[in-house]
Design an enzyme around this catalytic site. Structure first.
Site, PDB file in Angstrom:
ATOM      1  N   CYS A  84     -29.827 -30.745  22.739  1.00 41.47           N
ATOM      2  CA  CYS A  84     -29.889 -31.940  21.892  1.00 41.47           C
ATOM      3  C   CYS A  84     -29.990 -33.214  22.744  1.00 41.47           C
ATOM      4  O   CYS A  84     -31.011 -33.456  23.356  1.00 41.47           O
ATOM      5  CB  CYS A  84     -28.711 -31.969  20.920  1.00 41.47           C
ATOM      6  N   HIS A 171     -28.993 -26.579  18.324  1.00 39.33           N
ATOM      7  CA  HIS A 171     -27.683 -26.226  18.891  1.00 39.33           C
ATOM      8  C   HIS A 171     -27.486 -24.708  18.901  1.00 39.33           C
ATOM      9  O   HIS A 171     -27.031 -24.133  17.908  1.00 39.33           O
ATOM     10  CB  HIS A 171     -26.560 -26.887  18.082  1.00 39.33           C
ATOM     11  N   GLU A 173     -25.191 -23.084  20.345  1.00 41.26           N
ATOM     12  CA  GLU A 173     -23.760 -22.745  20.378  1.00 41.26           C
ATOM     13  C   GLU A 173     -23.136 -22.629  18.994  1.00 41.26           C
ATOM     14  O   GLU A 173     -22.042 -22.077  18.835  1.00 41.26           O
ATOM     15  CB  GLU A 173     -22.992 -23.788  21.207  1.00 41.26           C
TER      16      GLU A 173
END
Length: 512
Positions: A84, A171, A173
């Protein structure tokens, strides 16, 4: 604690998911550390990581004073993954262009990827990712290829495969990214060539060696509370130095029903440890008499705890070290990254460094789930490992207003009923915390044919991953009814039960 092992460095630009990145990497059995974004190239070379991750963040790279890492980091030869804000910064520093996105993307988004590159190995060409950005890459840096796109974001990922520099606008994660775990694992094992040597066994072995070397022939003390962190820290250090460690359990009189007995019995039954139990109930209660301000209550409890603990440590003699159950989120929060906030944790086991001892913090690089894994390896019983969090000042912060013996007895009984019913219905381990609060208000009620004027009890049950944010738990009505009926029937002086349906924020989990 200075352990030399394969490491991934995460540069923290203030993103809300930075700790989540670390947890995902650790879950792959790779060690990682979160460091300030302005870490120098020289410091990075000293650490010699296997790779570097640039976290997300709330800023825009093109505005004045936006947080930026040293450009030289990209010339050190280490693989880099920008996430990001991280990919936008990589783009900006290496000669590309970032601008406000014509269409801002939030939430689940379908992305088309080039799955021939190492980062996306084994991932379907069309997959779902989690987007959260207001800026986007307009032009990638020289020698970078566009390797992913969405309907509204034509450059959703970039790569310089030769230099092992990668960046994703989404993202990986976050669990909403369907193949996010695989993408992170690809970075670790396909790009960085990590060997997954981060295991709890190796951590325990290395920590035991280091504690032995540090303590030498001196003695150490540990404030044992019965909580997960102090328990695991105590057992781990006991394995290293055994007879040289003395655990001090201070009974403040602010504990739950039979809690002191349970803690002492559990440790004495399972471990051959030196444990001193100090009964300081009268001392705490006398100092709290007439005090109603929550912050003042906390300070008094903290100060009295330190007095008692220090007195006992002095009796032992030749004590040089203090064992603390500090965890990695505490280290991060008190660090220097831009997402850092200095917080006053209400753990009275967290004694000040100027108490006169050198600190041993064997858990300081671990997250809570890793602490429990270490505890499992050390054979700590589940009743300790999976206890719900309990505030250091104890029931004092669950009694609004002055703390008295009468109020403590009422709250202890009400709270024991909450725990009993949550366990009976199989919900105790499903929630982050479940407990009773005594707000100090009374209300009119009817029991039998008589009017009553009794205390209200507030029930607080929340779901959370880490206690930083929390949602109130949507308990089934039958559990709420059973808890309410049991409390009003079994606790003298209570005629009403209320359910707190406020999340954090805006409220805190505890009432004081």
């Amino acid at each position: 604690m200075g352990i030399k092992r394969e490491t991934i460095l995460i540069l923290d630009f203030g993103g809300q998911y930075t700790q989540l990145i670390a947890r995902r990497i650790r879950e792959a059995n790779v060690y990682c550390e979160i460091v300030p974004y302005d870490i120098s190239p020289e410091e990075i070379k000293k650490i010699d990581p296997k790779g570097i991750v640039l976290s997300g963040g709330p800023a825009s790279v093109y505005v004045k004073n936006a947080p930026k890492c040293d450009k030289e980091i990209f010339e050190l030869g280490y693989p880099v993954l920008g996430i990001c804000y991280g990919v936008q910064l990589m783009t900006e520093l290496l000669g590309g262009k970032v601008a406000p996105a014509p269409v801002r993307e939030y939430g689940k988004t379908e992305v088309v990827i080039n799955n021939t590159i190492p980062l996306f190995k084994g991932i379907e060409r069309d997959t779902i990712v989690w987007m959260s950005h207001t800026d986007q890459i307009e032009l990638p840096p020289p020698d970078f290829k566009v390797v992913a796109s969405t309907e509204n974001c034509p450059i959703a990922a970039i790569a310089n495969v030769e230099k092992k520099l990668y960046g994703v606008q989404f993202h990986p994660e976050v669990s909403h990214t369907h193949r996010g775990t695989e993408i992170i694992r690809n970075f670790l094992f396909e790009v960085c060539d990590c060997s997954a040597d981060w295991t709890m066994d190796s951590l325990i072995e290395q920590t035991v060696k280091e504690v032995r070397a540090k303590v030498g022939n001196h003695k150490a003390v540990c404030a044992l509370s019965g909580g997960v962190d102090s328990a695991v820290a105590a057992v781990l250090v006991d394995r290293a130095i055994h007879d040289q460690l003395v655990c001090i359990f201070v009974d403040t009189g602010l504990l739950r029903t039979n809690e002191g007995d349970m803690v002492i019995e559990t440790f004495r039954k399972n471990y051959d440890m030196n444990i001193i139990r100090v009964d300081a109930k009268d001392r705490f209660l006398s100092r709290l008499k007439g005090v109603t301000d929550p912050e003042e209550k906390r300070k008094i409890i903290g100060n009295v705890f330190i007095e008692v603990f220090k007195e006992e440590a002095m009796k032992i003699g030749d004590v040089k070290f203090l064992v603390q159950g500090t965890l990695y989120p505490d280290v991060i929060e008190s660090g220097h990254g831009i997402s850092s906030t200095i917080k006053s944790h209400h753990n009275v086991g967290g004694l000040p460094e100027d108490i006169g001892f050198e600190l041993i913090e064997p858990l300081r690089m671990l997250f809570k789930d890793e602490v429990r894994q270490v505890g499992k390896e050390l054979g700590i019983p589940d009743e300790i490992l999976y206890r719900q969090p309990f505030p250091g000042p104890g029931l004092a912060v669950r009694i609004v207003g002055e703390v008295t013996e009468e109020k403590l007895e009422i709250l202890r009984l009400a709270d024991s009923i909450v725990q009993r019913e949550m366990k009976r219905f199989g919900w105790y381990n499903k929630v982050w915390q479940s407990f009773a609060i005594l707000p100090g208000i009374k209300s009119v009620g009817v029991m039998g044919d008589e009017r009553t004027y009794g205390y209200a009890i507030i029930l607080r049950v929340v779901d959370s991953m880490d206690g930083m944010t929390a949602d109130w738990t949507k308990l089934p009505y039958e559990i709420l009814e059973s808890i309410s009926t049991s409390i009003t029937n079994e606790v003298p002086g209570v005629n009403r039960v209320l359910y707190d349906i406020t999340s954090k924020p805006p409220a805190t989990i505890e009432w004081e």
